[in-house]
Design an enzyme around this catalytic site. Structure first.
Site, PDB file in Angstrom:
ATOM      1  N   GLY A  66     -12.391  -5.370   5.586  1.00  0.00           N
ATOM      2  CA  GLY A  66     -12.255  -3.683   5.419  1.00  0.00           C
ATOM      3  C   GLY A  66     -10.811  -3.204   5.430  1.00  0.00           C
ATOM      4  O   GLY A  66     -10.395  -2.511   4.491  1.00  0.00           O
ATOM      5  N   LYS A  77     -21.798  -3.634  -5.014  1.00  0.00           N
ATOM      6  CA  LYS A  77     -22.029  -2.419  -5.327  1.00  0.00           C
ATOM      7  C   LYS A  77     -21.039  -1.808  -5.934  1.00  0.00           C
ATOM      8  O   LYS A  77     -19.973  -2.422  -5.526  1.00  0.00           O
ATOM      9  CB  LYS A  77     -22.823  -1.695  -4.602  1.00  0.00           C
ATOM     10  N   GLY A 106     -14.123  -9.864   2.743  1.00  0.00           N
ATOM     11  CA  GLY A 106     -14.790 -11.031   3.446  1.00  0.00           C
ATOM     12  C   GLY A 106     -15.634 -12.076   2.830  1.00  0.00           C
ATOM     13  O   GLY A 106     -15.347 -13.289   2.819  1.00  0.00           O
ATOM     14  N   ARG A 124      -9.475 -17.719  13.617  1.00  0.00           N
ATOM     15  CA  ARG A 124      -8.653 -16.656  13.870  1.00  0.00           C
ATOM     16  C   ARG A 124      -7.452 -16.879  15.102  1.00  0.00           C
ATOM     17  O   ARG A 124      -6.285 -16.477  14.950  1.00  0.00           O
ATOM     18  CB  ARG A 124      -9.476 -15.277  14.348  1.00  0.00           C
TER      19      ARG A 124
HETATM   20  P1  ADP Z   1     -16.280  -8.593  -0.337  1.00  0.00           P
HETATM   21  O1  ADP Z   1     -16.940  -8.587   0.811  1.00  0.00           O
HETATM   22  O2  ADP Z   1     -15.545  -9.693  -0.996  1.00  0.00           O
HETATM   23  O3  ADP Z   1     -15.562  -7.248  -0.641  1.00  0.00           O
HETATM   24  P2  ADP Z   1     -18.839  -7.463  -1.263  1.00  0.00           P
HETATM   25  O4  ADP Z   1     -19.240  -7.292  -0.076  1.00  0.00           O
HETATM   26  O5  ADP Z   1     -18.508  -6.359  -2.163  1.00  0.00           O
HETATM   27  O6  ADP Z   1     -17.320  -8.385  -1.391  1.00  0.00           O
HETATM   28  O7  ADP Z   1     -20.154  -8.326  -2.266  1.00  0.00           O
HETATM   29  C1  ADP Z   1     -20.533  -9.415  -1.846  1.00  0.00           C
HETATM   30  C2  ADP Z   1     -21.906  -9.372  -2.272  1.00  0.00           C
HETATM   31  O8  ADP Z   1     -22.369  -9.360  -3.236  1.00  0.00           O
HETATM   32  C3  ADP Z   1     -22.639 -10.976  -1.887  1.00  0.00           C
HETATM   33  O9  ADP Z   1     -23.323 -10.884  -0.822  1.00  0.00           O
HETATM   34  C4  ADP Z   1     -23.144 -11.425  -3.200  1.00  0.00           C
HETATM   35  O10 ADP Z   1     -24.496 -12.108  -2.781  1.00  0.00           O
HETATM   36  C5  ADP Z   1     -23.387  -9.972  -3.671  1.00  0.00           C
HETATM   37  N1  ADP Z   1     -23.675  -9.986  -5.158  1.00  0.00           N
HETATM   38  C6  ADP Z   1     -22.883 -10.855  -5.981  1.00  0.00           C
HETATM   39  N2  ADP Z   1     -23.435 -10.608  -7.421  1.00  0.00           N
HETATM   40  C7  ADP Z   1     -24.807  -9.877  -7.071  1.00  0.00           C
HETATM   41  C8  ADP Z   1     -25.768  -9.607  -8.043  1.00  0.00           C
HETATM   42  N3  ADP Z   1     -25.550  -9.854  -9.491  1.00  0.00           N
HETATM   43  N4  ADP Z   1     -26.647  -9.073  -7.612  1.00  0.00           N
HETATM   44  C9  ADP Z   1     -26.901  -8.876  -6.207  1.00  0.00           C
HETATM   45  N5  ADP Z   1     -26.096  -9.151  -5.176  1.00  0.00           N
HETATM   46  C10 ADP Z   1     -24.809  -9.491  -5.788  1.00  0.00           C
HETATM   47 MG    MG Z   2     -18.551  -7.788   1.980  1.00  0.00          MG
END
Ligand code: ADP
Ligand code: MG
Length: 391
Positions: free
Chosen positions: A370, A197, A347, A36
């Site tokens: 976020g 989710k 992230g 950063r």
């Molecule tokens: P970002 O930070 O890029 O927005 P998210 O926080 O929404 O992404 O999601 C990331 C998490 O989703 C990771 O920690 C990953 O392990 C989890 N994940 C991805 N696929 C699955 C799955 N099939 N079951 C459970 N967790 C999952």
């Molecule tokens: Mg995340």
């Protein structure tokens, strides 16, 4: 979104107050990752090279409005000084007479770093008097902290009420790429959505469904769609509360929404679990879906090969465990090889792209988790909205 940047203002002889994102990871008082700080260098160097002096401010961690010596920005001053090859003075606080005197004595080319803005509860409350005191330290405000642009705090939004306010290069680039993704992207425009989710991404799905030509789903969020379609999901992560929503989206989106055709399943949520790859309608009881399968990767690759703009948010599987990282890394590789504008938001998605080694081969990796999500939801980020518009 047409916001002024540092390029659009006269800097010579000015004292610039700049909000940076120096919220770096610390281990026992040393910076374990200075990404950063390095990211802020182009804006900092530009300002100094154009004859201004610079007062820098940032938050670090969560001191909750109290002075926490372990969350001092002192280590950042030292690291920044090494990277810039010039002295960086450290202020004992971010407001007050002593700090004001230090700021006023700066000559062109000199740099002062203020102490952690969140040592004051007024920062997060966006207290106008506190913001005014910060604003007194400069003639002009530059915001380059995209990661906190979705928060209206004194150092991101409050100060803009007292000073001409423009974007630094990091925010300028975020506006250019994320603005394109939510505005008028070159088509075909495909969105890849994954992550654990559905519930945290409803607003993103709704906003991008209206703009994208296709939405390719992966990750844990696919499971809720599978269950909504009556497919067996075993012990997979499913959000039962979101089933009605998944049904609505399936009906509304029609063939715009593309789901995996095969998945990697495991008999436990563990790196050494037994695994197999199965079609989505053959997930046995006791097993859980942890990645997309190779046929899905092939299908998504084919769809993506036509795209001119791609936004990716949310990993395709549990990429933190090598056994379930293949789908995510394969998709990262596909994006790296596309002749398209490729934008990564979120992230964990940014970490996945970094782990896959393709950060430099995509068009843009957003620096704000976020903040990039809120941008993709179509929300106005207060820290950006408050900057001056181009005439
Ligand atoms: P970002 O930070 O890029 O927005 P998210 O926080 O929404 O992404 O999601 C990331 C998490 O989703 C990771 O920690 C990953 O392990 C989890 N994940 C991805 N696929 C699955 C799955 N099939 N079951 C459970 N967790 C999952
Ligand atoms: Mg995340």
């Amino acid at each position: 979104m047409n916001k002024k940047s540092v390029r659009d203002v006269a800097l010579s002889g000015k004292r610039v107050l700049m909000r940076a994102d120096f919220n770096v990871p610390l281990q026992d008082g040393t910076i374990s990752d200075d990404t950063r700080i390095r990211a802020a260098l182009p804006t900092i160097e530009y300002i100094l090279e154009h004859g201004a002096s610079l007062v820098l401010m940032s938050h670090l961690g969560r001191p909750k409005g109290q002075v926490k010596p372990e969350l001092s920005l002192k280590p950042v001053a030292a690291r920044l000084s090494e990277l810039l090859g010039r002295a960086v003075q450290m202020a004992p606080d971010c407001v007050g007479p002593e700090v004001k005197a230090m700021a006023e004595s700066l000559r062109p080319g000199e740099v002062l770093l203020l102490e952690n803005t969140r040592f004051h509860a007024e920062e997060k409350k966006n207290d106008p008097e506190f913001a005014r005191q910060l604003a007194e330290l400069g003639d002009l405000f530059v915001n380059d902290a995209f990661g906190t642009a979705h928060r209206a705090h004194a150092s991101t939004e409050g100060v803009t009420h007292y000073l001409p306010s423009v974007a630094g290069f990091l925010i300028e680039k975020e506006i250019a790429f994320l603005g394109r993704a939510t505005g008028d992207p070159e088509r075909p425009y495909l969105v890849l959505l994954g992550g654990s989710k559905i519930s945290g991404k409803i607003a993103v799905i709704n906003n991008l469904l209206g703009k994208a030509d296709k939405l390719l789903i992966g990750g844990g969020m696919a499971n809720t769609f599978f269950k909504a379609q009556g497919l067996p999901v075993g012990d997979s992560l499913v959000e039962d509360d979101a089933l009605p929503l998944a049904n609505d989206l399936l009906a509304k989106a029609g063939d715009k929404l593309v789901l995996p055709v095969d998945v990697v399943i495991a008999d436990a949520f563990a790196p050494d679990a037994a695994t197999q790859t199965v079609p989505v309608d053959q997930v046995p009881d006791g097993w859980r879906i942890l990645d997309i399968g190779p046929q899905t990767v092939a299908h998504y690759r084919e769809l993506l090969s036509q795209a001119k703009t791609v936004v990716w948010n949310g990993p395709m599987g549990v990429f933190e465990m090598p056994a379930f990282a293949k789908g995510t890394f394969a998709i990262a590789q596909v994006l790296a090889e596309l002749d398209a504008v490729t934008i990564i938001g979120g992230g964990d998605s940014a970490s996945a792209v970094k782990l896959a080694g393709v950060t430099d081969k995509v068009s843009h990796v957003s620096t704000g988790g976020g903040a990039s999500l809120e941008f993709l939801e179509g929300k106005t980020l207060p820290g950006i909205a408050a900057l001056d518009d181009k005439e």
